[in-house]
Design a protein around this motif. Structure first.
Motif, PDB file in Angstrom:
ATOM      1  N   VAL A 374      -2.997   5.504   9.408  1.00 21.49           N
ATOM      2  CA  VAL A 374      -1.555   5.243   9.361  1.00 21.49           C
ATOM      3  C   VAL A 374      -1.223   4.606   8.024  1.00 21.49           C
ATOM      4  O   VAL A 374      -1.823   3.591   7.639  1.00 21.49           O
ATOM      5  CB  VAL A 374      -1.115   4.311  10.502  1.00 21.49           C
ATOM      6  N   GLY A 375      -0.285   5.202   7.302  1.00 17.95           N
ATOM      7  CA  GLY A 375       0.160   4.664   6.022  1.00 17.95           C
ATOM      8  C   GLY A 375       1.550   4.076   6.124  1.00 17.95           C
ATOM      9  O   GLY A 375       2.259   4.251   7.121  1.00 17.95           O
ATOM     10  N   ALA A 376       1.959   3.377   5.068  1.00 15.56           N
ATOM     11  CA  ALA A 376       3.259   2.720   5.007  1.00 15.56           C
ATOM     12  C   ALA A 376       4.041   3.234   3.809  1.00 15.56           C
ATOM     13  O   ALA A 376       3.488   3.854   2.895  1.00 15.56           O
ATOM     14  CB  ALA A 376       3.072   1.205   4.901  1.00 15.56           C
ATOM     15  N   CYS A 429      -2.532   0.560   1.554  1.00 17.36           N
ATOM     16  CA  CYS A 429      -2.117  -0.065   2.818  1.00 17.36           C
ATOM     17  C   CYS A 429      -2.362   0.967   3.907  1.00 17.36           C
ATOM     18  O   CYS A 429      -1.540   1.865   4.112  1.00 17.36           O
ATOM     19  CB  CYS A 429      -0.655  -0.484   2.768  1.00 17.36           C
ATOM     20  N   LEU A 430      -3.493   0.862   4.577  1.00 14.23           N
ATOM     21  CA  LEU A 430      -3.932   1.895   5.519  1.00 14.23           C
ATOM     22  C   LEU A 430      -4.505   1.233   6.767  1.00 14.23           C
ATOM     23  O   LEU A 430      -5.411   0.397   6.676  1.00 14.23           O
ATOM     24  CB  LEU A 430      -4.970   2.796   4.855  1.00 14.23           C
ATOM     25  N   LEU A 476       6.597  -1.989   2.152  1.00 11.07           N
ATOM     26  CA  LEU A 476       6.038  -3.096   1.385  1.00 11.07           C
ATOM     27  C   LEU A 476       6.179  -2.811  -0.109  1.00 11.07           C
ATOM     28  O   LEU A 476       6.411  -1.667  -0.523  1.00 11.07           O
ATOM     29  CB  LEU A 476       4.554  -3.299   1.736  1.00 11.07           C
ATOM     30  N   LEU A 477       6.006  -3.860  -0.908  1.00  7.01           N
ATOM     31  CA  LEU A 477       6.085  -3.735  -2.358  1.00  7.01           C
ATOM     32  C   LEU A 477       4.667  -3.570  -2.907  1.00  7.01           C
ATOM     33  O   LEU A 477       3.750  -4.281  -2.496  1.00  7.01           O
ATOM     34  CB  LEU A 477       6.727  -4.992  -2.942  1.00  7.01           C
ATOM     35  N   HIS A 478       4.500  -2.648  -3.863  1.00  4.63           N
ATOM     36  CA  HIS A 478       3.164  -2.369  -4.412  1.00  4.63           C
ATOM     37  C   HIS A 478       3.215  -2.318  -5.933  1.00  4.63           C
ATOM     38  O   HIS A 478       3.875  -1.450  -6.508  1.00  4.63           O
ATOM     39  CB  HIS A 478       2.638  -1.029  -3.883  1.00  4.63           C
ATOM     40  N   LEU A 479       2.496  -3.236  -6.578  1.00  6.15           N
ATOM     41  CA  LEU A 479       2.345  -3.203  -8.025  1.00  6.15           C
ATOM     42  C   LEU A 479       1.102  -2.382  -8.322  1.00  6.15           C
ATOM     43  O   LEU A 479      -0.006  -2.913  -8.443  1.00  6.15           O
ATOM     44  CB  LEU A 479       2.209  -4.611  -8.585  1.00  6.15           C
TER      45      LEU A 479
END
Length: 544
Positions: A374-376, A429-430, A476-479
């Protein structure tokens, strides 16, 4: 094969639909036109213009009837193996029937066949194409993937009970869900070609339009709630997507008690990133039972070591030393062995939590027995989309869906508004059940230490019989790549990246050449997003 056409009372609409039947390259089908008693004479006259080689029958109702009742009447007067509905005013592309016949010859066990669609505006201009994916139960629950040209085995339609008036104005959506959702995925086949042309509806008063949309959306949510219950045996709350109210958010319940989640966060120094990530995990996340394993890959900076000591004071946090050259796969595999959760959540250290419900959303999906990874939805710092699922293209290329679209955009075919199936999701994010992860042997630390390891894991999970999904309702925030840097910055990293790409290409060449969730009419570009493929044949404007 029989197509049902319910007369709408408009002569021009009926003539347009019948003309598209006469123009079919393959004439091996029947049509049943149903109408109210008062329209029998006008419809009989319209049928005179249909080619003699097509068997078209008129069935007039015994009393005034709604369109739904006329569709049910056509169903009851159909004896052919396959049944489909064409709305009066809509048209089939000339190759529609021949494409269906070809698909049946290729996949004789199919029970449902559907195709892409577009709209025909004033002046016959083609617009608003809907390029669909292969069969995706999540897309069907979200926004009727089977709408438009969809033919179903007549026996299955009858066994499902036909049309149900209590779900109007979404009764057709209800029927398609009841017929298709119980089937194995291999029995629902998609034709990636625009074979159905919708008539642009007449301009309506804004208030009337709003009322019609709200009425359909409310009925569709009831349909999705029942279909989701039939799918899992557990009641699910169905809400309108915050991005598009006509898309359903099927919120899956957590088991009671909620399963323990092990959140695994690899890092080498970067105290500022780790603090932000862990602050969101420990302070914002609304979930009853989780542990955090910080997987320390040779951190040396005093600020980082001090932060580890501070974080370890929280009973939910452990710092596990995993020394050696950076190997994302091995580091996470070691973390899994030391973890205790029933669900594993792999999380990059450059992730920032935006809202408290993200983990509940992901775990609710991951606990479904047929779901694997499951991903986001991950966002860049400027609010544009970084990840909402991965599609594979030849190259090999792992393309992020709707990359650089706005955070509140619906995305191509509504992909950012609802949960969808994909072959793969990013490992940044998994979530996955421990049992599934161990069943497929975890990450490949030998061949894929840094790149393509998440793709490889997802494809192994898919091969094991599970579906991988991405939910936009966990955002979510991802740098991206803040910790390890980008692969083009050194010759050594470039060589390593090339080796990993070659391994993934050799192992999964069939998936990169044919991702069923990627419509071949669309080409994805990392920098500029989705474009029409050169072989699409028609010049549409892609809507986001």
């Amino acid at each position: 094969m029989t197509f049902a056409i319910a007369d709408s009372g408009n002569d021009a609409e009926l003539h347009a639909t019948l003309a598209s039947l006469s123009a079919q390259l393959c004439q091996r089908f029947d049509a049943v036109v149903t109408c109210a008693p008062s329209r029998a004479e006008a419809v009989t006259h319209a049928l005179l213009f249909v080619r003699d080689s097509i068997n078209v029958r008129l069935v007039a109702a015994s009393a005034p009837a709604s369109l739904l009742e006329l569709h049910q009447l056509a169903l009851e007067h159909t004896a052919e193996t396959w049944f489909g509905v064409i709305l009066a005013g809509d048209r089939l592309a000339p190759q529609a029937v021949s494409s269906i016949q070809f698909t049946l010859a290729k996949w004789p066990d199919a029970a449902v066949i559907y195709a892409d669609e577009d709209w025909i505006a004033e002046g016959q201009a083609r617009c608003k194409p809907r390029f669909k994916s292969a069969w995706d139960p999540e897309a069907q629950l979200g926004f009727d993937l089977l709408d438009g040209l969809c033919v179903m085995k007549h026996a299955n339609v009858l066994a499902a009970g036909g049309f149900r008036a209590e779900f109007e104005p979404a009764a057709s959506y209800d029927l398609r869900c009841r017929v298709a959702m119980p089937l194995p995925c291999s029995q629902v086949r998609h034709i990636p070609s625009v074979l159905y042309h919708r008539q642009v509806p007449p301009i309506m008063d804004a208030g009337d339009t709003r009322q019609a949309v709200e009425a359909y959306a409310a009925a569709a949510r009831r349909v999705a709630a029942e279909a989701a219950f039939r799918q899992t045996g557990m009641a699910a709350e169905v809400l309108p997507s915050p991005i598009a109210e006509f898309v359903n958010h099927v919120r899956r319940p957590l088991p009671n008690p909620a399963p323990r989640v092990s959140v695994l966060v690899p890092t080498r120094d970067r105290a500022n990133l780790v603090r932000t990530c862990l602050d969101g995990l420990l302070r914002k996340t609304d979930y009853p039972d989780f542990e955090v394993l910080i997987l320390d890959n040779d951190s040396v900076e005093p600020a980082t070591l001090s932060l580890f000591t501070e974080l370890a004071a929280d009973p939910r946090v452990r710092v596990l030393r995993v020394p050696g050259p950076f190997n994302f796969s091995t580091i996470n595999n070691v973390g899994v062995q030391a973890s205790t959760g029933e669900v594993l959540l792999f999380l990059n250290n450059d992730i920032e939590i935006l809202d408290g419900g993200w983990l509940r959303e992901m775990v609710g999906e991951a606990m479904r027995p047929d779901i694997g990874c499951v991903g986001a939805k991950l966002l860049y710092g400027d609010g544009t989309v970084q990840h909402a699922g991965v599609m594979l293209q030849s190259g090999p290329l792992a393309m992020h869906v709707c990359r650089t679209d706005g955070a509140t955009d619906t995305g191509l075919d509504g992909r950012l508004a609802g949960t969808r199936d994909y072959l793969a999701v990013t490992g940044a994010c998994l979530a996955v059940r421990r049992s599934v992860f161990e069943q497929v042997g975890g990450f490949d630390g030998e061949h894929l230490p840094v790149a393509y390891n998440d793709i490889d894991l997802c494809l192994k999970v898919n091969d094991a019989g599970y579906r991988n999904i991405c939910t936009p309702f966990a955002s979510l925030l991802h740098l991206e790549s803040a910790s390890r840097g980008h692969d083009h910055v050194s010759e050594e990293k470039q060589q390593r990246a090339q080796r990993e790409q070659a391994h993934a290409s050799t192992k999964w060449i069939d998936r990169f050449e044919h991702d069923p969730y990627h419509n071949p009419n669309v080409q994805l570009d990392w920098l500029t997003g989705a474009h029409l493929a050169h072989n699409a044949g028609q010049r549409w404007q892609l809507a986001r």
